[in-house]
Design an enzyme around this catalytic site. Structure first.
Site, PDB file in Angstrom:
ATOM      1  N   CYS A 116       0.754  -1.264   0.000  1.00  0.00           N
ATOM      2  CA  CYS A 116       0.000   0.000   0.000  1.00  0.00           C
ATOM      3  C   CYS A 116       0.788   1.321   0.000  1.00  0.00           C
ATOM      4  O   CYS A 116       0.746   2.082  -0.960  1.00  0.00           O
ATOM      5  CB  CYS A 116      -0.929   0.033   1.198  1.00  0.00           C
ATOM      6  SG  CYS A 116      -1.874  -1.468   1.484  1.00  0.00           S
ATOM      7  N   HIS A 169      -2.662   7.245   4.347  1.00  0.00           N
ATOM      8  CA  HIS A 169      -1.480   6.391   4.535  1.00  0.00           C
ATOM      9  C   HIS A 169      -0.169   7.048   4.089  1.00  0.00           C
ATOM     10  O   HIS A 169       0.793   6.367   3.720  1.00  0.00           O
ATOM     11  CB  HIS A 169      -1.672   5.058   3.767  1.00  0.00           C
ATOM     12  CG  HIS A 169      -0.997   3.896   4.452  1.00  0.00           C
ATOM     13  ND1 HIS A 169      -0.858   2.668   3.863  1.00  0.00           N
ATOM     14  CD2 HIS A 169      -0.414   3.785   5.673  1.00  0.00           C
ATOM     15  CE1 HIS A 169      -0.229   1.846   4.681  1.00  0.00           C
ATOM     16  NE2 HIS A 169       0.041   2.504   5.788  1.00  0.00           N
TER      17      HIS A 169
HETATM   18 CA    CA Z   1      -2.925  -2.116  -0.770  1.00  0.00          CA
END
Ligand code: CA
Length: 487
Positions: free
Chosen positions: A84, A142
């Protein structure tokens, strides 16, 4: 000069200034500003073949399939990392994460270490915002949680979502858990349970998260349509990333799937599709559909242990094999993106930054380092933008590193400290046949090139947990001399 003439000249000058102001204003009104809206729909851990347009039989995605088939499907689309955070860092910065020290995920509750993607890296959102776009980010961030890394400080006018790497999906459940931890006096409560926020303010969300993000996307499109500007919307669903949590109504559609994980995963993907359908409707209602480039992709491969499939690609999330970082992707933009086409040449998400900037006629700040390039013109002519060049994947493990480096149809691959392999992806998409004994010189050349690239990497600025950071130092990583050694 007499007084009358002087007044006349001053009036002329004022009129000229006013006229030029008017011209400037009129070029910014939506009716005359022909620059496209850009909508990026990013899924989290969605498998290569878990959408109808890439061959899924048990998962139905009618809205995505319609867009994909009316647009161009990319069969060899890559992200820059098989998980990610690093992959998302690339979308925003147009760089490989390894060169920014961002090759690991930020740890959960990363506000406690105060780190994030360096503010020296101007995000594409900031470039578009500075060039007259109205910008929004929805969903998973994130990329850093403290104020200076917050989406509102990285070029997004509007942000609705959560700052960490994931979230639970049902508010009535996660809110209770959060309150319980709070009552127990926990200083740091797991980020998956935090309230969602809107531009820095906690909100009391009531809907299943995927539905909430779709609702906010509809709101954003409607609000953006009122503005005298094009928009950039980054719609980053956390689905179908774990925890596997789906609505009963969606699960009911997949009763034929026996495996519980796969059934839940399928329902979560379907919820995204329901949402995309609503967003498309909203674009049409607001007369924005014709002038919106829609980019759909996943941030990395599907996780095989959590219900995903990447068939016919090998392995999944986290891997330097194709299943880790070759992702489902399409472009849709009536009259501008060819309809009903499958584009087979390799493309990379690292190219989005310069491509979006070009489409927006935006100026990229001087000195901004970019690893990708504007792919638009080549794409329009049916050509790839990386002929003779490499597309990399490099993922550190405990004490060693996995690497994949593709150049045209050929790829060199090293995983799990096995020998380097040479693969012809055109003939062997599942990476089963090692051609290194047949073409030793080509293997040597490509591994040497990958090694040269690795020399541009920075030391990681964080690790996803403390233990990994300790091991990194213990093993004196990255140990690239070993990684790129041929037997
Ligand atoms: Ca991901």
């Amino acid at each position: 000069m007499n007084l009358f003439k002087s007044i006349q000249l001053t009036c002329c000058a004022i009129l000229l200034i006013l006229a030029s102001c008017n011209t400037k204003k009129s070029t910014q009104t939506k009716s005359s500003d022909t620059r496209p809206n850009i909508l990026v729909v990013l899924c989290d851990d969605l498998g290569y073949s878990d959408v109808g347009f890439n061959g899924a039989k048990d998962i139905t995605t009618p809205a995505l399939d319609k867009l994909a088939n009316d647009g161009t499907i990319f069969t060899s689309a890559y992200v820059t990392h098989p998980f990610c955070g690093p992959s998302r860092a690339s979308l925003m910065t147009g760089r490989y994460p390894h060169q920014m020290g961002a090759q690991f995920n930020l740890p959960p509750n990363c506000e406690t270490i105060g780190k994030g993607i360096s503010v020296d890296e101007t995000f594409i959102s900031k470039v578009l915002q500075d060039n007259g776009y109205y910008t929004g980010a929805l969903g998973k961030w994130h990329l850093g949680s403290v104020s200076k890394y917050h989406p509102n400080n990285r070029g997004f006018d509007d942000f609705y979502g959560f700052l960490g790497g994931g979230h639970e999906y049902f508010p009535e459940i996660y809110r209770k858990k959060f309150e319980k931890r709070k009552k127990a006096g926990d200083n740091v409560i797991f980020e998956y349970l935090h309230p969602l926020e809107h531009n820095g303010e906690d909100v009391k969300e009531t809907e299943y998260i995927t539905d909430a993000l779709s609702r906010e996307a509809v709101r954003f499109v409607s609000e953006a349509s009122e503005k005298e500007k094009p928009f950039f919307l980054y719609l980053a669903y956390n689905a179908p990333h774990v925890p596997l949590q789906a609505k009963e109504e969606d699960l009911a559609k997949f009763a034929h799937i026996k495996d519980e994980k796969r059934r839940t995963y399928a329902a979560m993907v379907y919820a995204v599709d329901r949402g995309v359908n609503k967003v498309v409707k909203s674009l049409k209602e607001n007369k924005q559909f014709e002038n919106t480039l829609i980019v759909f992709l996943s941030d990395n491969g599907g996780k095989l242990t959590k219900g995903a499939t990447n068939y016919p690609l090998r392995e999944g999330k986290g891997s330097a094999c194709e299943g880790g970082y070759r992702v489902p992707m399409f472009f849709h933009w009536p009259k501008n993106v060819p309809s009903g086409q499958r584009f087979n040449q390799p493309v990379s998400s690292v190219d989005f930054y310069p491509t979006f900037a070009k489409l927006a006629g935006a100026t990229i700040p001087a000195g901004k380092v970019l690893d990708g390039k504007n792919m638009w013109d080549n794409f329009q002519n049916g050509k790839g933008s990386h002929t003779g060049e490499y597309i990399y994947c490099l993922r550190h493990r405990t004490g060693y590193t996995d690497v994949g480096a593709r150049r045209d149809s050929m790829k060199v691959l090293r995983v799990n400290q096995e020998s380097w392999k040479l693969i012809n992806l055109d003939k062997d998409i599942n990476e089963q046949h090692d051609l290194s004994a047949k073409y030793p010189d080509l293997l040597k050349e490509m591994v040497a090139d990958a090694e040269k690239w690795s020399q541009t990497h920075a030391q990681p600025l964080w690790w996803h947990d403390e233990q990994t950071g300790v091991e990194w130092k213990e093993y004196k990583m990255p140990r690239f001399d070993e990684t790129f050694k041929l037997d």
